[in-house]
Scaffold this motif. Structure first.
Motif, PDB file in Angstrom:
ATOM      1  N   PHE A  40       0.688  -1.362   0.117  1.00  0.00           N
ATOM      2  CA  PHE A  40       0.056   0.085  -0.019  1.00  0.00           C
ATOM      3  C   PHE A  40       0.990   1.249   0.025  1.00  0.00           C
ATOM      4  O   PHE A  40       0.249   2.241   0.674  1.00  0.00           O
ATOM      5  CB  PHE A  40      -0.884   0.009   1.137  1.00  0.00           C
ATOM      6  CG  PHE A  40      -1.898  -1.404   1.208  1.00  0.00           C
ATOM      7  CD1 PHE A  40      -2.835  -1.612   0.310  1.00  0.00           C
ATOM      8  CD2 PHE A  40      -1.586  -2.217   2.246  1.00  0.00           C
ATOM      9  CE1 PHE A  40      -3.424  -2.663   0.171  1.00  0.00           C
ATOM     10  CE2 PHE A  40      -2.429  -3.438   2.238  1.00  0.00           C
ATOM     11  CZ  PHE A  40      -3.257  -3.672   1.100  1.00  0.00           C
ATOM     12  N   GLN A  42       1.694   4.525  -1.666  1.00  0.00           N
ATOM     13  CA  GLN A  42       0.818   5.343  -2.249  1.00  0.00           C
ATOM     14  C   GLN A  42       1.195   5.369  -3.630  1.00  0.00           C
ATOM     15  O   GLN A  42       0.357   5.246  -4.508  1.00  0.00           O
ATOM     16  CB  GLN A  42       0.525   6.665  -1.790  1.00  0.00           C
ATOM     17  CG  GLN A  42      -0.081   6.892  -0.422  1.00  0.00           C
ATOM     18  CD  GLN A  42      -1.238   6.124  -0.397  1.00  0.00           C
ATOM     19  OE1 GLN A  42      -2.219   6.310  -1.423  1.00  0.00           O
ATOM     20  NE2 GLN A  42      -1.713   5.464   0.562  1.00  0.00           N
ATOM     21  N   THR A  43       2.518   5.597  -4.242  1.00  0.00           N
ATOM     22  CA  THR A  43       2.936   5.833  -5.254  1.00  0.00           C
ATOM     23  C   THR A  43       4.396   5.501  -5.202  1.00  0.00           C
ATOM     24  O   THR A  43       5.283   5.958  -4.361  1.00  0.00           O
ATOM     25  CB  THR A  43       2.935   7.284  -5.928  1.00  0.00           C
ATOM     26  OG1 THR A  43       3.564   7.158  -7.253  1.00  0.00           O
ATOM     27  CG2 THR A  43       3.574   8.488  -4.864  1.00  0.00           C
TER      28      THR A  43
END
Length: 171
Positions: A40, A42-43
């Motif tokens: 997880f 984010q980027t």
């Protein structure tokens, strides 16, 4: 008939080693970025891809400077974890470096670096204890077990090479 070994490895052996290193570098990038996305992040452009590329480049120099590659890999992982939050592991991103360095006579230093990294990882992840003790234990024990396996595999590989050299010299 001359049974002496050539001073330099045959071209196909040298090229195979380079292909193995390139494959390990590519696997390092793919697996680390995939793991970052799976945990997880984010980027991946917030550091995961950059770290993966640094680790991959370092893999290409592992045969020449195994301890330097290990130390730089560990340093890059520290910088990554300090600069951005990530549940990505501490030991496994440097698996190739740990294995390679463990196959050298400096295996005690490899273990010391790994233990220091594990201690810092355990301290850094202490916030997980309040939320999920099982996850914390799996993280800490899992990283320690992986370190032990990598060092053991490096030692076994080095022992196998020494055994093959002795066997070949006896023939």
């Amino acid at each position: 008939m001359n049974d002496s070994l050539p001073l330099r490895a045959p071209a196909y052996v040298r090229h195979f080693d380079k292909l193995v290193d390139l494959a390990l570098a590519a696997i390092t990038v793919v697996v680390f970025v995939a793991a970052a996305l799976a945990t997880f992040v984010q980027t991946p452009w917030d550091g995961a891809i950059q770290l993966a590329l640094v680790l991959a480049v370092l893999v290409l120099f592992r045969r020449r400077w195994p301890m330097l590659v290990l130390l730089l890999s560990v340093a890059a992982i520290f910088v990554y974890h300090l600069a951005s939050w990530s549940p990505a592991g501490w030991i496994w991103p440097a698996s190739v470096a740990y294995f390679t360095a463990a196959a050298t006579p400096r295996v005690r230093w490899v273990a010391a670096v790994g233990i220091a990294q594990l201690i810092y990882s355990a301290i850094d992840a202490r916030w997980i204890i309040d939320r999920n003790l099982t996850r914390y234990l799996l993280h800490t024990v899992g990283e320690g077990l992986l370190l032990a396996i990598l060092i053991g595999a490096g030692l076994a590989y080095a022992a196998t090479l020494r055994w093959q050299e002795r066997r070949h010299s006896a023939d």
